[in-house]
Design a protein around this motif. Structure first.
Motif, PDB file in Angstrom:
ATOM      1  N   ASN A  47       0.803  -1.217   0.000  1.00  0.00           N
ATOM      2  CA  ASN A  47       0.000   0.000   0.000  1.00  0.00           C
ATOM      3  C   ASN A  47       0.838   1.269   0.000  1.00  0.00           C
ATOM      4  OD1 ASN A  47      -2.658  -0.417  -0.430  1.00  0.00           O
ATOM      5  ND2 ASN A  47      -3.233  -0.582   1.729  1.00  0.00           N
ATOM      6  N   ALA A  48       2.163   1.094  -0.001  1.00  0.00           N
ATOM      7  CA  ALA A  48       3.014   2.279  -0.074  1.00  0.00           C
ATOM      8  C   ALA A  48       2.987   2.872  -1.482  1.00  0.00           C
ATOM      9  CB  ALA A  48       4.446   1.925   0.311  1.00  0.00           C
ATOM     10  N   ILE A  49       2.607   2.031  -2.451  1.00  0.00           N
ATOM     11  CA  ILE A  49       2.470   2.534  -3.815  1.00  0.00           C
ATOM     12  C   ILE A  49       0.984   2.779  -4.044  1.00  0.00           C
ATOM     13  CG2 ILE A  49       2.962   2.092  -6.241  1.00  0.00           C
ATOM     14  CD1 ILE A  49       4.767  -0.239  -5.254  1.00  0.00           C
ATOM     15  N   LEU A  50       0.570   4.014  -4.054  1.00  0.00           N
ATOM     16  CA  LEU A  50      -0.846   4.297  -4.304  1.00  0.00           C
ATOM     17  C   LEU A  50      -1.073   4.364  -5.804  1.00  0.00           C
ATOM     18  CD1 LEU A  50      -1.703   6.953  -1.589  1.00  0.00           C
ATOM     19  CD2 LEU A  50      -2.113   4.497  -1.562  1.00  0.00           C
ATOM     20  N   ILE A  51      -2.071   3.649  -6.249  1.00  0.00           N
ATOM     21  CA  ILE A  51      -2.377   3.663  -7.678  1.00  0.00           C
ATOM     22  C   ILE A  51      -3.855   3.999  -7.833  1.00  0.00           C
ATOM     23  CG2 ILE A  51      -2.413   2.288  -9.785  1.00  0.00           C
ATOM     24  CD1 ILE A  51      -0.280   0.501  -8.455  1.00  0.00           C
ATOM     25  N   PRO A  52      -4.171   5.098  -8.517  1.00  0.00           N
ATOM     26  CA  PRO A  52      -5.581   5.449  -8.706  1.00  0.00           C
ATOM     27  C   PRO A  52      -6.350   4.272  -9.297  1.00  0.00           C
ATOM     28  CG  PRO A  52      -4.150   7.166  -9.575  1.00  0.00           C
ATOM     29  CD  PRO A  52      -3.270   6.019  -9.183  1.00  0.00           C
ATOM     30  N   LYS A  53      -7.569   4.101  -8.823  1.00  0.00           N
ATOM     31  CA  LYS A  53      -8.381   2.963  -9.253  1.00  0.00           C
ATOM     32  C   LYS A  53      -8.470   2.886 -10.773  1.00  0.00           C
ATOM     33  CE  LYS A  53     -13.071   1.061  -8.613  1.00  0.00           C
ATOM     34  NZ  LYS A  53     -12.774  -0.067  -9.419  1.00  0.00           N
ATOM     35  N   GLN A  54      -8.635   4.069 -11.369  1.00  0.00           N
ATOM     36  CA  GLN A  54      -8.797   4.093 -12.827  1.00  0.00           C
ATOM     37  C   GLN A  54      -7.561   3.515 -13.529  1.00  0.00           C
ATOM     38  OE1 GLN A  54      -9.587   8.038 -14.246  1.00  0.00           O
ATOM     39  NE2 GLN A  54      -9.796   7.301 -16.355  1.00  0.00           N
ATOM     40  N   ASP A  55      -6.394   3.891 -13.054  1.00  0.00           N
ATOM     41  CA  ASP A  55      -5.161   3.380 -13.656  1.00  0.00           C
ATOM     42  C   ASP A  55      -5.024   1.881 -13.418  1.00  0.00           C
ATOM     43  OD1 ASP A  55      -4.732   5.942 -14.261  1.00  0.00           O
ATOM     44  OD2 ASP A  55      -2.980   6.260 -12.975  1.00  0.00           O
ATOM     45  N   ALA A  56      -5.334   1.472 -12.182  1.00  0.00           N
ATOM     46  CA  ALA A  56      -5.228   0.049 -11.863  1.00  0.00           C
ATOM     47  C   ALA A  56      -6.179  -0.753 -12.744  1.00  0.00           C
ATOM     48  CB  ALA A  56      -5.540  -0.184 -10.393  1.00  0.00           C
ATOM     49  N   ASP A  57      -7.401  -0.227 -12.911  1.00  0.00           N
ATOM     50  CA  ASP A  57      -8.380  -0.944 -13.728  1.00  0.00           C
ATOM     51  C   ASP A  57      -7.928  -1.029 -15.179  1.00  0.00           C
ATOM     52  OD1 ASP A  57      -9.903  -1.312 -11.534  1.00  0.00           O
ATOM     53  OD2 ASP A  57     -11.435   0.175 -12.020  1.00  0.00           O
ATOM     54  N   GLU A  58      -7.386   0.080 -15.673  1.00  0.00           N
ATOM     55  CA  GLU A  58      -6.967   0.073 -17.068  1.00  0.00           C
ATOM     56  C   GLU A  58      -5.763  -0.869 -17.269  1.00  0.00           C
ATOM     57  OE1 GLU A  58      -6.769   3.962 -18.751  1.00  0.00           O
ATOM     58  OE2 GLU A  58      -6.556   3.158 -20.784  1.00  0.00           O
ATOM     59  N   ALA A  59      -4.855  -0.826 -16.321  1.00  0.00           N
ATOM     60  CA  ALA A  59      -3.701  -1.732 -16.394  1.00  0.00           C
ATOM     61  C   ALA A  59      -4.192  -3.176 -16.374  1.00  0.00           C
ATOM     62  CB  ALA A  59      -2.748  -1.479 -15.228  1.00  0.00           C
ATOM     63  N   SER A  89       1.582  -1.684 -22.242  1.00  0.00           N
ATOM     64  CA  SER A  89       0.590  -0.787 -21.652  1.00  0.00           C
ATOM     65  C   SER A  89       0.387  -1.063 -20.172  1.00  0.00           C
ATOM     66  CB  SER A  89      -0.755  -0.934 -22.366  1.00  0.00           C
ATOM     67  OG  SER A  89      -0.696  -0.344 -23.627  1.00  0.00           O
ATOM     68  N   GLN A  90       0.280  -2.353 -19.841  1.00  0.00           N
ATOM     69  CA  GLN A  90       0.064  -2.694 -18.430  1.00  0.00           C
ATOM     70  C   GLN A  90       1.121  -2.013 -17.560  1.00  0.00           C
ATOM     71  OE1 GLN A  90       0.750  -6.822 -17.412  1.00  0.00           O
ATOM     72  NE2 GLN A  90       0.792  -6.318 -15.246  1.00  0.00           N
ATOM     73  N   PHE A  91       2.364  -2.147 -17.950  1.00  0.00           N
ATOM     74  CA  PHE A  91       3.436  -1.600 -17.126  1.00  0.00           C
ATOM     75  C   PHE A  91       3.556  -0.081 -17.283  1.00  0.00           C
ATOM     76  CE2 PHE A  91       5.263  -6.048 -17.519  1.00  0.00           C
ATOM     77  CZ  PHE A  91       4.885  -6.403 -16.242  1.00  0.00           C
ATOM     78  N   ALA A  92       3.209   0.418 -18.477  1.00  0.00           N
ATOM     79  CA  ALA A  92       3.317   1.862 -18.697  1.00  0.00           C
ATOM     80  C   ALA A  92       2.309   2.605 -17.820  1.00  0.00           C
ATOM     81  CB  ALA A  92       3.081   2.188 -20.161  1.00  0.00           C
ATOM     82  N   LEU A  93       1.193   1.941 -17.524  1.00  0.00           N
ATOM     83  CA  LEU A  93       0.144   2.602 -16.753  1.00  0.00           C
ATOM     84  C   LEU A  93       0.408   2.561 -15.250  1.00  0.00           C
ATOM     85  CD1 LEU A  93      -2.832   1.226 -18.813  1.00  0.00           C
ATOM     86  CD2 LEU A  93      -2.463   3.644 -18.343  1.00  0.00           C
ATOM     87  N   LEU A  94       1.335   1.731 -14.825  1.00  0.00           N
ATOM     88  CA  LEU A  94       1.571   1.568 -13.397  1.00  0.00           C
ATOM     89  C   LEU A  94       2.882   2.232 -12.985  1.00  0.00           C
ATOM     90  CD1 LEU A  94       0.629  -2.207 -13.056  1.00  0.00           C
ATOM     91  CD2 LEU A  94      -0.736  -0.254 -12.323  1.00  0.00           C
TER      92      LEU A  94
END
Lengths: 220, 651, 252
Positions: free
Chosen positions: C146-158, C188-193
């Protein structure tokens, strides 16, 4: 492909705008022709343009050959094209070849008689006795022949197909697309290609149907 | 009967693993490069182990039967992975995960192993997130959780309904990173057919190249198998078509004990069987039980009408529905552990309340959830599962309740391993589903992924060093028969075995015999077992083996691709496996977890354990021939931290 | 209720990459329409074996649409035609009619040589993956998840990009034999994260270079790939890969 393609689209836009002038004023059109003429900047631009076309075409040949190789030797016995796939998208090379052939014809009809004539022949056209500066007369003369008119229209249709795919495809390749932008770019591309081709076509049709004569009727 | 040493470290349970790591022997970086390790299997356990070992500096050879490591069946796990992170602030802790897992396993797991599993669970999530596994997130960017069967906290991390896929792809990418670095050599479309033992230590494998048909030798200082479970012995299961127990059987035949084979998990939420042409059963994730309610009609006449196709589930009014899990287990309701839910479904169907044309199905109903949360939310949670269901059954779960029935899903039993995951053969390790260690008699949902990755990332890479540390003086093992004739012996045996199969020249296809095996297993060694039935089953298995050796037909030749040959070899092993399951089930005169003996149940129909006599791991030892019954040894279970009691999911 | 259908099946037989290959044909009778396509092929094989013939070889494994092993080109479409996008194993006989002729072919692409019949070699995909399809991270003790926060939208797209099962339908459908959809989905998966950003430039270049080296064709944006992708990957991924690739190249 994308970069040269976008550049060529820009050239077409300029060319179409120029042509439209012929609808309204013979003098105006000829003035533009004179301005471009065989001046150094016009010749340089022409060479650049030729290089662009060459790059676009040669690159297309290389890619097509690579792609055919990648496709492999065996072909599907049954093929069912998905609805999403545009016809143009799968036939870009064929369309491109038609466009090139049309372009050669066009060069013979106009460029050979205008810029080339001006450079090599003291300004007199090879095909008829019009002055190389009388672009307007040249248009009227060319499209008085219905064969040319039809050929030019076919050419324009091929160009339209080529552009409808080419426009968004260029943006896609340059990475300017996404789930939302894809549809926007595609729509803009369709509208743009249609307007552009109509601008060209309307000139052909006008001169084919009523020659240079009715211009005065329209624009006094 | 052998004495069995599980090598559990001394000390309080919470300190065992820390102590072990602090005192175990290590291999220095320079020596690691001199040591070869063979890892068979590229699922969660195999891929993560191969990647981790490669990264540490060992020379790894990694094998899989599919065309790519990414196809391993871990990929099909849907629901999620447990970890004691307590991100939801609902009171979770390492101890609670440990406790739930031991309790869920009906007090038949090894305490120390389970505690270690719970301990490293949190690191798994950290590791996977660092690898770029796109777990579900909340709007604030934190990780999301859901709840799963057998737990009262939300500790399950998930990536839509494809958690196994994402975790496997994470491990696969770590593996490919090492392949690129040259530390792992990948052998795809290879099947391990034997393990080579030299001076009592595993020193290599014999594998068949599934493309050329060549039988090849591979040597290493240690062999690790992570080749999954034996659920396909039942023919119809949720396992992939290629899942098999041949590698495990090869180890078993070479002296590795096979532990607790009777613990077979029957998953409660699968799409019911529809016909005799069916090749596999499709699982509907357990996560569906978060929002779906399981029921059958209260009235027998309604059930009859459903079976005749006269009415549909939605025609039955609310008051005539029997939500039997909520009725019997109010505290856990629809989220009771899998074995409990499966047996409850069987009980209802046996009484005639089944809801489809075969009478072997119950409803899993989302109408309430759709009413409560809206269709859109349910679509977001389970959309892909609903689509899959509709694709298969042609019915939309949004409109009519799903129909589900239990099916063979996971096998808790497996190759016996000690605390170090080493089998009873030195230098031979087993990880993931293919060992027996962590789930006792029943596995909780979302724990298989946890165990596979725990073994592969965080346990084996440590414990294998304790073994390899004294191997540094052993030069690279040669497969040359002049140096190590054992390789030739093993290779010749494999070739002879293949020729024997071709020579049968009978009339029946592998599948037809496999289907028959599956029917025997399901009918006699399935969800409800009896001593009498098991004996009958064993007799039938014996006959089936005869049928196999007299009437099997394997077309083609040993050269090149021959799928039928691959299947025939696997089937031969499945028959042996089936007998193991039946033997173990017959000697275990109690009901626990996935093993339910009808003679041993409470008046309410719950499993009745016998801790006095059966509080042990049943370890089976091969006796030199498939025809000779194996011998049972017992590893007594010692519980220090948890008080053994009757499982209670009622209150 | 299931009904039975009868039809003709034409299936591709080819003994190794050098063999020219040919179709074989068989009438199938009374196949229940609730069998899956692969179960129908099981029936076909059972019939062939009972006649003492060699069965038809094809790849398949999980049979629930997730492993990406199955790879049949059915009546001109990879995985056959389904409404929602599904793999061969999720295709059911109810999609066919009595009297149909069903043609089954392998993925045809130079980068996927035929091993036998409809079983093809897709190891090129693994090689592309090995070139850069990962975040380089040691097994051990990374920071708390949880130290890496990832917006839900980005996580979903990834997640949507990561859903690719590597079946190769995109390559099979592409007239150019291009693997861009496959490669772009991973990139894309990695580019988004955020975890993937440090290696983003290197990854895009390495994976594209490997793809070209292995003889996959070029993308001409025909969209055939996304039309047949069983996991609904879109060409938006390809645009993203192009973006990442150009960015990386321009930064050189």
């Amino acid at each position: 492909m994308s970069v040269s393609g976008v550049a060529l689209i820009l050239f077409l836009t300029f060319h179409a705008c120029m042509n439209v002038v012929a609808l309204f004023s013979a003098e105006g059109y000829n003035m533009i022709c004179e301005m471009l003429g065989a001046n150094w900047y016009a010749v340089a631009a022409t060479l650049a343009l030729a290089a662009l076309v060459a790059v676009h075409f040669i690159y297309a040949i290389i890619l097509t050959l690579q792609n055919r190789k990648a496709r492999g030797a065996s072909r599907y016995a049954v093929s069912d094209k998905p609805a999403k796939v545009e016809w143009a998208a799968q036939n870009m090379f064929v369309l491109g070849v038609i466009v090139i052939l049309g372009m050669l014809l066009h060069l013979y009809n106009f460029w050979y008689n205008m810029m080339f004539a001006e450079m090599a022949n003291g300004g007199y056209a090879y095909v008829n006795d019009l002055s190389a500066h009388d672009g307007y007369g040249m248009i009227a003369y060319t499209f008085s022949n219905p064969v040319y008119s039809v050929l030019y229209l076919v050419w324009l249709v091929a160009l339209w197909f080529h552009l409808t795919h080419g426009f968004w495809s260029a943006f896609q390749t340059l990475g300017w697309s996404g789930k939302i932008w894809f549809n926007r770019v595609k729509t803009i591309g369709y509208v743009y290609a249609t307007v552009l081709i109509l601008m060209f076509a309307v000139v052909v049709l006008k001169f084919a149907l009523c020659g240079g004569a009715c211009c005065t009727g329209i624009c006094g | 009967m052998a004495t069995i040493d599980s090598k559990i470290p001394a000390g309080p349970i919470a300190e065992k693993w820390t102590n072990y790591k602090a005192h175990q022997k290590l291999v220095n970086p320079k020596n690691k490069r001199k040591l070869d390790v063979i890892v068979v299997g590229t699922g969660l356990a195999g891929a993560s182990a191969a990647a981790s070992l490669g990264e540490m500096g060992f020379k790894v050879k990694n094998f899989c039967i599919q065309d790519s490591p990414r196809r391993a069946h871990s990929i099909a796990a849907q629901g999620g992975i447990n970890a004691a992170k307590n991100y939801q602030n609902d009171g979770d802790s390492v101890y609670r995960l440990f406790y739930d897992t031991v309790k869920g396993g009906d007090y038949r797991a090894r305490e120390a192993n389970v505690y270690r599993l719970a301990e490293v669970s949190a690191s798994i999530i950290d590791q996977c997130v660092a690898q770029g596994v796109p777990f579900a997130r909340e709007y604030g960017g934190m990780l999301a959780n859901r709840s799963f069967g057998g737990a009262q906290v939300s500790r399950t991390f998930y990536a839509k309904g494809q958690t196994g896929q994402q975790l496997l792809l994470g491990a696969y990418s770590a593996l490919m990173c090492q392949v690129n670095a040259g530390t792992v050599e990948l052998y795809t479309r290879y099947e391990m057919l034997d393990v080579v033992i030299i001076d009592g230590r595993a020193r290599g494998i014999i594998a068949r190249n599934l493309v050329t048909g060549n039988i090849e030798r591979f040597a290493a200082h240690a062999v690790v198998i992570g080749t999954g479970g034996y659920g396909n012995a039942y023919f119809l299961s949720t396992n992939a078509m290629g899942c098999n127990c041949s590698a495990a059987m090869a180890c078993y035949r070479k002296g590795a004990y096979f532990a607790n084979p009777s613990y077979v998990q029957i998953h409660p939420t699968c799409i019911p069987v529809h016909g005799d042409k069916q090749s596999k059963l499709t699982l509907m994730s357990e996560s569906l039980r978060n929002d779906g309610r399981i029921w059958v009609p209260k009235k027998l006449e309604d059930a009859k009408k459903l079976q005749a196709g006269e009415i549909q589930g939605k025609d039955i009014p609310e008051e005539d529905r029997d939500y039997y899990l909520e009725r019997r287990y109010p505290a856990f309701g629809n989220l009771v552990p899998r074995d409990v839910a499966s047996r409850a479904a069987k009980e209802r169907c046996d009484k005639g309340f089944g809801v489809n044309n075969t009478g072997l199905a119950v409803f899993l109903d989302f109408s309430q959830a759709i009413k409560d949360f809206g269709r859109k939310e349910i679509e977001a949670r389970y959309g892909n599962l609903f689509d899959m269901y509709e694709e298969i059954t042609d019915e939309s779960p949004y409109e009519t309740p799903m129909m589900i029935y239990p099916a063979v899903h996971y096998t808790m039993g497996g190759i016996w391993v000690d605390y170090e995951l080493q089998t009873s053969v030195k230098g031979l390790f087993a990880i993931g589903e293919c060992n027996f260690s962590d789930h006792g008699a029943n596995r909780l949902g979302a724990s298989a992924l946890m165990q596979g990755l725990a073994d592969g990332y965080f346990v084996l890479p440590y414990t294998i060093q304790n073994y390899l540390s004294d191997q540094i003086t052993v030069p690279r093992i040669s497969t040359d028969e002049k140096v190590n004739p054992e390789f030739k012996v093993a290779e010749d045996a494999v070739k002879a075995r293949i020729q024997k199969l071709f020579a049968i020249k009978g009339k029946r296809s592998v599948d037809s015999i496999h289907k028959e095996l599956g029917r025997i297993m399901w009918d006699y060694v399935g969800m409800g077992r009896t001593a009498e039935g098991l004996k009958e089953g064993l007799a039938k298995l014996k006959k089936l083996r005869e049928e196999f050796y007299t009437n099997l037909f394997v077309p083609g030749t040993a050269e090149g691709v021959n799928v039928e040959l691959e299947k025939a070899i696997r089937l031969e092993d499945f028959i042996l496996m089936g007998e193991l399951v039946a033997n173990d089930a017959l000697t275990r005169n109690e009901s626990c977890g996935g093993h339910f003996r009808e003679e041993y149940q409470t008046e309410e129909g719950e499993a009745k354990r016998d801790d006095e006599n059966y509080f042990y791991v049943g370890c089976w030892e091969y006796q030199g021939s498939d025809d000779v019954a194996p011998v049972l040894s017992k590893e007594p279970l010692v519980y220090e931290a948890i008080k053994v009691q009757t499982r209670n999911y009622k209150n | 209720m299931a009904k039975n259908i009868s039809f003709t099946i034409k299936y591709w037989k080819q003994n190794g990459p050098k063999d020219a290959g040919h179709f074989e044909q068989r009438e199938m009778h009374n196949i229940p329409d609730d069998t899956s396509f692969l179960e129908m092929l099981d029936i076909l094989n059972e019939e062939l074996i009972n006649e003492g013939k060699e069965p038809f070889t094809f790849d398949h494994d999980c049979r629930e649409g997730i492993c990406g092993m199955c790879s049949l080109y059915i009546n001109g479409t990879p995985h056959g035609k389904t409404a929602t996008g599904a793999t061969t194993c999720q295709l059911y006989m109810r999609k066919f009619n009595d009297g149909d002729v069903i043609t089954v072919e392998p993925w045809r692409s130079a980068a996927f040589p035929v091993i036998k019949d409809c079983m093809v070699d897709r190891s090129a995909f693994d090689k592309i993956q090995a070139a850069g399809g990962y975040v380089t991270v040691r097994t051990g003790q990374p920071q708390d998840a949880n130290a890496i926060l990832i917006p839900k939208q980005d996580a979903d797209e990834a997640m949507d990009c990561a859903t690719c099962i590597g079946c190769g339908a995109c390559v099979a459908a592409c007239k150019n034999g291009s693997a861009m959809l496959y490669v772009s989905s991973k990139v894309s998966q990695f580019a988004l994260l955020p975890q993937g950003r440090p290696e983003a430039a290197k990854r895009a270049k390495a994976m594209v270079a490997k793809m070209d080296e292995l003889g996959f064709g070029n993308c001409t944006n025909t969209r055939a790939c996304e039309a047949v992708c069983p996991k609904n990957e879109t060409i938006a991924n390809i645009a993203r890969l192009n973006r990442e690739f150009l960015k990386a190249k321009l930064a050189d």
